[in-house]
Design a protein around this motif. Sequence first.
Motif, short mmCIF file in Angstrom:
data_model
loop_
_atom_site.label_atom_id
_atom_site.label_comp_id
_atom_site.label_asym_id
_atom_site.label_seq_id
_atom_site.Cartn_x
_atom_site.Cartn_y
_atom_site.Cartn_z
N GLY A 265 0.82 -1.21 0.00
CA GLY A 265 0.00 0.00 0.00
C GLY A 265 0.84 1.25 0.00
N LEU A 266 0.28 2.32 0.54
CA LEU A 266 0.92 3.63 0.44
C LEU A 266 2.02 3.82 1.48
CD1 LEU A 266 -2.17 5.95 -0.17
CD2 LEU A 266 -0.50 5.10 -1.83
N VAL A 267 3.01 4.61 1.11
CA VAL A 267 4.10 4.96 2.03
C VAL A 267 4.41 6.44 1.83
CG1 VAL A 267 5.83 4.19 0.34
CG2 VAL A 267 6.45 4.37 2.74
N PRO A 268 4.54 7.19 2.92
CA PRO A 268 4.93 8.59 2.76
C PRO A 268 6.35 8.69 2.20
CG PRO A 268 3.98 8.21 4.94
CD PRO A 268 4.25 6.87 4.33
N GLN A 269 6.56 9.65 1.34
CA GLN A 269 7.88 9.83 0.71
C GLN A 269 8.98 9.95 1.77
OE1 GLN A 269 8.94 13.65 -1.22
NE2 GLN A 269 8.77 12.50 -3.10
#
Lengths: 299, 299
Positions: A265-269
């Motif tokens: 899923g998503l990961v912060p930069q």
Amino acid sequence: MERIVECVPNYSVGQDLEVVEKIVSCFRGKEGIKLLDYSSDKDHNRSVVTLVGEPEKVKVAVVESVKVAMAHIDLREHKGEHPRMGACDVIPFIPIKNFTLEDAVALSKEVGQALGELGVPVFLYERSASASHRENLAAIRKGQFEGMPEKMKLPEWQSDFGPKAPHESFGVVAVGARMPLVAFNVNLSTADVAIADAIAKKVRHIGGGLRYVKGMGVYLKERNLAQVSMNLTDYTKTSLYRALEMVRIEAKRYGVSVVGTEIIGLVPQKALIDSIEYYMGIENFSPDQILENKLSEEA
Amino acid sequence: MERIVECVPNYSVGQDLEVVEKIVSCFRGKEGIKLLDYSSDKDHNRSVVTLVGEPEKVKVAVVESVKVAMAHIDLREHKGEHPRMGACDVIPFIPIKNFTLEDAVALSKEVGQALGELGVPVFLYERSASASHRENLAAIRKGQFEGMPEKMKLPEWQSDFGPKAPHESFGVVAVGARMPLVAFNVNLSTADVAIADAIAKKVRHIGGGLRYVKGMGVYLKERNLAQVSMNLTDYTKTSLYRALEMVRIEAKRYGVSVVGTEIIGLVPQKALIDSIEYYMGIENFSPDQILENKLSEEA
């Protein structure tokens, strides 16, 4: 958008797609809101919506969606595999941009108050919790919709906002703030899930490991290997590289090595930047140096 | 913006800021164009503009800026430390998004043709060059403005577009396409610049090293250490981690280690992702998983 908060509300409907559509339409095409994703699970009879937006706009839209859930979902008739206690079951707010965790806590309380005024009992959870025994969502939800009337009679399970007993058809809702979760898995050179589990227990917080790591061992049948499956609950304090290197250290005890990792899923930069700075020893790097960030800045 | 090209035109004016302003105004506040940066150097008597935008819009604006340079800059009166051959000296196009290097080559030729029609001789360079001896900008510029009339009489230095002799006051311009450069420096545990230089010579392409690395040794006085200073000329083929690990390998010969690295200026996100995938062994990662990328997607 100057300030951005993420919200991932869960609704106890997953089979009646007309109701799902009514809920989602609270977020679709609205100014200052971006609907990132939504998915419904029939077996769980549950839908999860992911949106980001300006905090005030998100607040208004989320309250609207709870009204829709109240009008169309009756928990007395709800069956599904996933535990649930409310028509809208849980509403987490997650700080994304120019919005702190403290801001998200404040927003969760504003939303909680608004929902209380609609007649829904609200439990603040995670970082918004009014007591430490109420931080964990599973602890609040224990007993589910059916058990709430009795549970709420206990002094330690009074609602934070709204009525002191569950709404007849809606039940209750948990509202809170948390950091973005990063789902990070480390694959091992063994198929023995007991080893993955033993490593997970050392690495995770409750086992004396890293403060913001939850984890367990998982067996991946199709690849015939064992995996340390982790959730990083605050990547700003416990970075990906720290979790990975800690797994490596513990794995040595078993003569096992790391064969790969995955981010689900998503990961912060920033979570990736922290780790690349570590592995490459990069000094004085600023996210402004990433070309794409320059491009997405407001003109 | 669906398709994005970057352009970094250099103009031979750095003292007369009114003229600089006239040039920059060709790019400022224009639809489909984003002015990222511009800076003027008085000693060099030169200005560098960095912009990104939709290819067609960038083409029109760049041609416009060359007309401004032609109207206001006279190279017969130009003095500055930086070598130069034209009022607008060089125009590189760099592919950024949904735009390939081949697209950038095609765009550079369209711009070259337009400038030729304005009466400016155009040399295509880098990936746009019409022959290998014309790829290197320094080779084209050798002899500078003053030497061009003689140089252009040679068959190997005919212009690609426009007149066969330099424009009286403008001179000539180089137009071409290249990949984004990544400036990547590796600091060593020694102050001996001879060691940094020896390492750089092994790592770089012309020394039998990596295909897309240029490099040299530099002494950093304020930190009293030596640095391998590199330009990665195609980060999609020669990644940061490969350059770093190659420096480490060569440094071993001298008993020297890497104490840190730095990235100067802008770096494409993909260059960082490539390296984090390498160091953490991340499988199947997609840039779509980066939260900020989701946020900046067109709604």
